[in-house]
Every structure is written in structure tokens, then in C-alpha cells.
Write a protein that holds these residues in place. Structure first.
Motif, PDB file in Angstrom:
ATOM      1  N   GLY A  45      44.420 -27.443  61.466  1.00 39.11           N
ATOM      2  CA  GLY A  45      43.946 -26.842  60.426  1.00 39.11           C
ATOM      3  C   GLY A  45      44.394 -27.631  58.840  1.00 39.11           C
ATOM      4  O   GLY A  45      43.790 -28.280  58.438  1.00 39.11           O
ATOM      5  N   SER A  46      45.914 -27.601  58.865  1.00 37.75           N
ATOM      6  CA  SER A  46      46.214 -28.194  57.983  1.00 37.75           C
ATOM      7  C   SER A  46      46.069 -30.076  58.478  1.00 37.75           C
ATOM      8  O   SER A  46      46.587 -30.177  57.261  1.00 37.75           O
ATOM      9  N   ARG A  87      42.889 -30.097  56.606  1.00 44.31           N
ATOM     10  CA  ARG A  87      42.940 -30.531  55.199  1.00 44.31           C
ATOM     11  C   ARG A  87      43.461 -31.882  54.570  1.00 44.31           C
ATOM     12  O   ARG A  87      42.780 -31.713  53.850  1.00 44.31           O
ATOM     13  N   SER A 111      40.905 -34.296  55.008  1.00 44.95           N
ATOM     14  CA  SER A 111      39.894 -33.848  53.683  1.00 44.95           C
ATOM     15  C   SER A 111      40.328 -34.604  52.002  1.00 44.95           C
ATOM     16  O   SER A 111      39.719 -34.445  51.387  1.00 44.95           O
ATOM     17  N   PHE A 117      34.572 -28.752  52.713  1.00 50.02           N
ATOM     18  CA  PHE A 117      36.696 -28.307  53.889  1.00 50.02           C
ATOM     19  C   PHE A 117      36.048 -26.661  53.758  1.00 50.02           C
ATOM     20  O   PHE A 117      36.361 -25.921  52.288  1.00 50.02           O
ATOM     21  N   PRO A 118      36.795 -25.814  54.236  1.00 50.16           N
ATOM     22  CA  PRO A 118      36.603 -26.249  56.042  1.00 50.16           C
ATOM     23  C   PRO A 118      34.818 -25.960  56.658  1.00 50.16           C
ATOM     24  O   PRO A 118      34.598 -25.018  56.286  1.00 50.16           O
ATOM     25  N   TYR A 145      43.537 -21.578  62.375  1.00 52.43           N
ATOM     26  CA  TYR A 145      43.193 -21.665  61.535  1.00 52.43           C
ATOM     27  C   TYR A 145      42.766 -20.786  60.422  1.00 52.43           C
ATOM     28  O   TYR A 145      41.677 -20.522  60.692  1.00 52.43           O
ATOM     29  N   PRO A 176      41.855 -21.056  56.109  1.00 50.31           N
ATOM     30  CA  PRO A 176      42.423 -21.697  54.452  1.00 50.31           C
ATOM     31  C   PRO A 176      43.096 -21.130  53.853  1.00 50.31           C
ATOM     32  O   PRO A 176      43.645 -22.243  53.285  1.00 50.31           O
ATOM     33  N   VAL A 208      48.962 -21.671  55.388  1.00 56.50           N
ATOM     34  CA  VAL A 208      49.216 -23.321  56.118  1.00 56.50           C
ATOM     35  C   VAL A 208      50.983 -23.069  57.011  1.00 56.50           C
ATOM     36  O   VAL A 208      51.861 -21.953  56.211  1.00 56.50           O
TER      37      VAL A 208
END
Length: 499
Positions: free
Chosen positions: A166-167, A170, A173, A195-196, A287, A289, A292
């Protein structure tokens, strides 16, 4: 005995209807060079075979959905937690499906081997000049497979929907949003919203298991067809020229050797999958948001882009009133320029060298020191950027502030590749001028001779030594200690007749 009879009857049945015996006989008699570097491309091919085989297994158990789901599998710390279906199915693959963890890890390792083999194979092609006419097409095909391999590997790396992947999404994105004017539309098209977004995992899944693998398989077929049509290039040697290929026939010698290599690649892939842990998603967690992982780095094949993002100065400016955010230069423009230069390199090399001939015999790298210098610069530059992507890890172990490491790496990635290129050029020139020497048998005098050729002694532009000093009347000025002594009576003249 029965197997031989079945093969003969089957081939006879096919030949009676398709008349394939002459073509098959010609194909089996095709000669392949025996040099070990030609096996690098086959390692990439067989890694792709392992990728497909393990990927088919994983598709039976993976759920490409962002829908909420309560995990109830065998990993106790996560039990009862609401996570995405993609993450839950990945953890279940690792803990509850028999041989699931082996297949997951073998799939990940085979992806790394696939891209690594392509890179090493392309380095061999670059340093030996195998990209020259008539093989520009295969250079473009191989480079495209490399780009597609990075794309599908990143897509697969992102599918588990864990905190690490997921990082990475990011960052992707942010890079997409940094493109002037069209960035928000590109980001929306790719992610399906801000995002996401819930559509990103299903879209990445289609790219990873269908679209990109089909393209890579098609390019592999075209790549092999071009090789068969053009025949293999070969290294210079006795009896080798532009009109023949010296080596082993496809069957049985080369075919059995290649089959043994396939078994070795599969053994290494599954050996790593069974004994070397990679991407333990249950440790990273799902994940979120707002969270991290630190330190967090992508897989090594994208580390150079991440390193460029980390050490590049935060430069923002406007073009025609449109803001160009700071991630655009290191995340979009410079990687695109590097890839574009790789695509056009065969024509750049032709322009610089003036060589427009067809080549079936490869160069020895030592005979092209300028090309060796360019390749050494590029490899060292990208390797240092890969190191820069781990600046937080280095800071953690060395107790040096990460900002200090970042500033130091900005200078290192500029200066060190130039030094590496100069050293590589000097070594290649020394080896070219001394054909009987190897890298381990070079002596300082060989390198000194190259240095004198590159940097001539001080004097005029022609490299001649400076003229000795003269006085105003034009007579030679000789230092007192160097003045010739008068000849003693009885001294014999030298070989030139002078006393």
C-alpha cells in the motif's frame, strides 16, 4: 521401447498429414553457440515458466477484492480482524493452503530472477555489441519485455494489499498526480478514484494475470522467431565468421543441456521459495492510509526510481501557468529519459561510430572501451540510486542522520559513476593494447601507458615534450650538472663513431 514406438507412430501420423518432417529436421539441426553467456536469456525464459506455473496455482485461492472481510484463518494475531478480501486470502494462502506459502514465495523469487536475468542478458548484449544491425529488433523486444516485467511485477507486488505494498501504491499515486495537466485523469483512470480506491486491486489483478503476461509471452515468441530467422551471433574465434555459427546442434546436445538448465532454474526457484522468506505480509499487516511501514523499500528492480525520488531536491515550477510538482522530475521525466535512451541506443551507437555494417560476430568488450565506459557509468549510476533507496536503513544502522546521508548521496551519484567510467575505460584500453593479458594479469606499466596516451606530456597540442631552453643568442642552455665532460686521451669512440 514402447515410448519410442509411440513417438514414431505419432510423428508419422502428423507427418503424413502436415508434411513437417523436413522443417522439423532442419530445426533440430540448428546450431547454437556454446558460450555460457548465451544461457542468460534461457534463464529468463525458464524463470517466466516458473512464474506462470506458480501463478496459475495462486489464482485458485486469491480473491482480488477490496470488500471487507473478517479474517478467521490460522494466523492467530490477525484472527477476528476486519481486513480486505485480498489481504485475507493472501494470508490464508500462506498459512492454511497446503504448499501455498511455498508457491507464493517461489512466485515472488521467480519474478526477481526473471527481471535479474533480463538485466544481465541485456548487459551482455550491450557490452558485446549484439544490438547492432541486424539485431536492433530484438534489442527493442528485449527492452520492452524488461519494462513489462517491471510493470507486472509491481502489479503483483501490490496485490496482497498489505501495508508495504500500500505504501508503494501511495508513491505511484503521487507520481501519477505529478504529471502536469493530465495527472489527475491518469490517476483516476488507474486507481478508479481518489487514493485509496476500491477498484485498484481488481485492475492490477487483470493486468498482472492476463494482459501483461500475454504480451510478454507474445514478445518471447517473436524474440525466438527472430533469433531462428537471423541465426545466433557468436564471439570471435577460430573458424567463426559472419557466415556461419560454430557450436552444438539443437538436438541432442543443446536440447539436453537446455533441459538441464530448466531443471536447475526450477530447483533454485523452489529452493529459495522453501528456505528464503520473502514478503511476509502477515508481519506488515493490512494497509491503512494513516499508517506506513518504516523502513519501506520496493523490490530492487524499482529501487532506482525510489532512490531518485528520495535524494532529488524538492524542485517545483510552473509551465504556462501549470504547476509541475516535485515528484515529476525524478519520478516521471528522468526515468522516461533513461528508458528512451535505452530504446534509441542502437542508432546512437551507429551515429557515434559510423558503423552501418551487418554483424554476426560479437565484439570483445575490451575492443570498445568507450562503450564499456558508458555501460559502466550507467550500471554504477543505477546501482547507487538503488542504494539511495535504503537511506533510512543505512541511517538506522550507522546512526547518521538521514538528511546527511541524502546530501552525501546527491554528490556520490554524480561523482562516483564518472570515476567508475574513467577506470573502466582505462582498463578496457589497456586490455585492448595488450591482447595477451587478462584483467588479473595487467601491470601498472600497462595502465601508465594508457594514461600517457589519454593525457599527453605537457607541451604543444601534438603531445611532444617541451623544447629545451635556449639563451637569447639561440644557444642551448645546459644545466651545470648535465654538461658533457671532455673526452680523456685514449677514450674509444662509441658505436656511432662519436668520441
Amino acid at each position: 521401447m514402447i515410448t519410442r514406438w509411440l513417438v514414431r507412430r505419432s510423428m508419422g501420423w502428423l507427418d503424413a498429414r502436415l508434411r513437417i518432417a523436413p522443417q522439423l529436421r532442419s530445426a533440430l539441426a540448428k546450431v547454437f553457440p556454446d558460450h555460457w553467456t548465451f544461457m542468460l536469456g534461457e534463464i529468463a525464459l525458464y524463470s517466466f515458466v516458473a512464474l506462470v506455473a506458480t501463478g496459475v496455482f495462486l489464482t485458485f485461492f486469491y480473491d482480488a477484492s477490496m470488500a471487507d472481510r473478517v479474517y478467521s484463518g490460522g494466523y492467530a494475531p490477525l484472527r477476528g480482524t476486519t481486513v480486505s478480501a485480498a489481504y485475507a486470502s493472501t494470508v490464508e494462502l500462506s498459512w492454511d493452503v497446503r504448499a501455498g506459502l511455498l508457491m507464493r514465495q517461489a512466485h515472488h523469487w521467480s519474478a526477481l530472477f526473471f527481471i535479474g536475468a533480463i538485466i544481465v542478458h541485456m548487459c551482455r548484449i550491450f557490452f558485446t555489441g549484439a544490438f547492432r544491425k541486424p539485431r536492433e529488433i530484438n534489442w527493442l523486444i528485449g527492452l520492452t519485455m524488461f519494462v513489462l516485467g517491471m510493470a507486472t511485477s509491481f502489479a503483483g507486488y501490490s496485490l496482497p494489499d498489505d501495508l508495504l505494498s500500500g505504501s508503494g501504491l501511495r508513491v505511484a499515486s503521487a507520481i501519477a498526480l505529478s504529471i502536469p495537466v493530465v495527472g489527475p485523469w491518469v490517476q483516476f483512470l488507474f486507481f478508479g478514484g481518489e487514493f485509496p480506491a476500491d477498484l485498484i486491486i481488481p485492475r492490477l489483478y487483470i493486468l498482472h494475470v492476463l494482459l501483461i503476461p500475454v504480451l510478454i509471452a507474445a514478445l518471447l515468441g517473436v524474440h525466438l522467431a527472430v533469433i531462428i530467422r537471423q541465426k545466433h551471433a557468436q564471439f570471435p574465434g577460430p573458424g567463426r565468421n559472419d557466415h556461419n555459427v560454430v557450436g552444438s546442434k539443437l538436438w541432442p546436445t543443446y536440447g539436453i543441456r537446455s533441459l538441464a538448465l530448466l531443471c536447475a532454474v526450477l530447483a533454485v526457484v523452489f529452493g529459495f521459495g522453501g528456505f528464503a522468506q520473502i514478503n511476509p505480509v502477515w508481519v506488515w499487516g493490512p494497509y491503512e492510509p494513516a499508517a506506513v511501514t518504516a523502513p519501506a523499500q520496493p523490490d530492487w528492480y524499482l529501487g532506482w526510481v525510489d532512490g531518485m525520488l528520495r535524494i532529488f531536491p524538492a524542485v517545483e515550477f510552473r509551465v504556462f501557468g501549470y504547476l509541475v510538482p516535485s515528484p515529476f522530475l525524478p519520478g516521471v521525466l528522468f526515468p522516461s529519459v533513461i528508458i528512451l535512451l535505452m530504446y534509441v541506443w542502437p542508432w546512437v551507437d551507429r551515429r557515434l561510430t559510423g558503423d552501418r555494417d551487418r554483424h554476426q560476430v560479437l565484439d570483445r568488450p575490451r575492443n570498445r572501451p568507450a562503450r564499456v565506459a558508458v555501460g559502466a557509468w550507467a550500471v554504477s549510476f543505477l546501482a547507487l540510486l538503488l542504494g539511495a533507496s535504503s537511506n533510512d536503513v543505512v541511517a538506522r544502522f550507522t546512526q547518521i542522520p538521514v538528511l546527511g546521508i541524502m546530501r552525501a548521496m546527491r554528490a556520490v551519484v554524480i561523482v562516483v559513476p564518472l570515476v567508475v567510467a574513467a577506470v573502466a575505460y582505462t582498463l578496457a584500453r589497456a586490455l585492448r593494447d595488450n591482447p595477451d593479458r587478462t584483467l588479473l594479469t595487467l601491470r601498472p606499466r600497462h595502465l601508465a601507458r594508457v594514461r600517457r596516451e589519454i593525457v599527453p606530456p605537457r607541451g604543444d597540442e601534438g603531445g611532444r615534450p617541451p623544447e629545451p631552453p635556449h639563451d637569447r643568442s639561440g644557444r642551448l642552455v645546459v644545466p651545470a650538472g648535465d654538461a658533457p665532460k671532455p673526452a680523456a686521451p685514449g677514450d674509444a669512440p662509441d658505436e656511432g663513431g662519436r668520441s
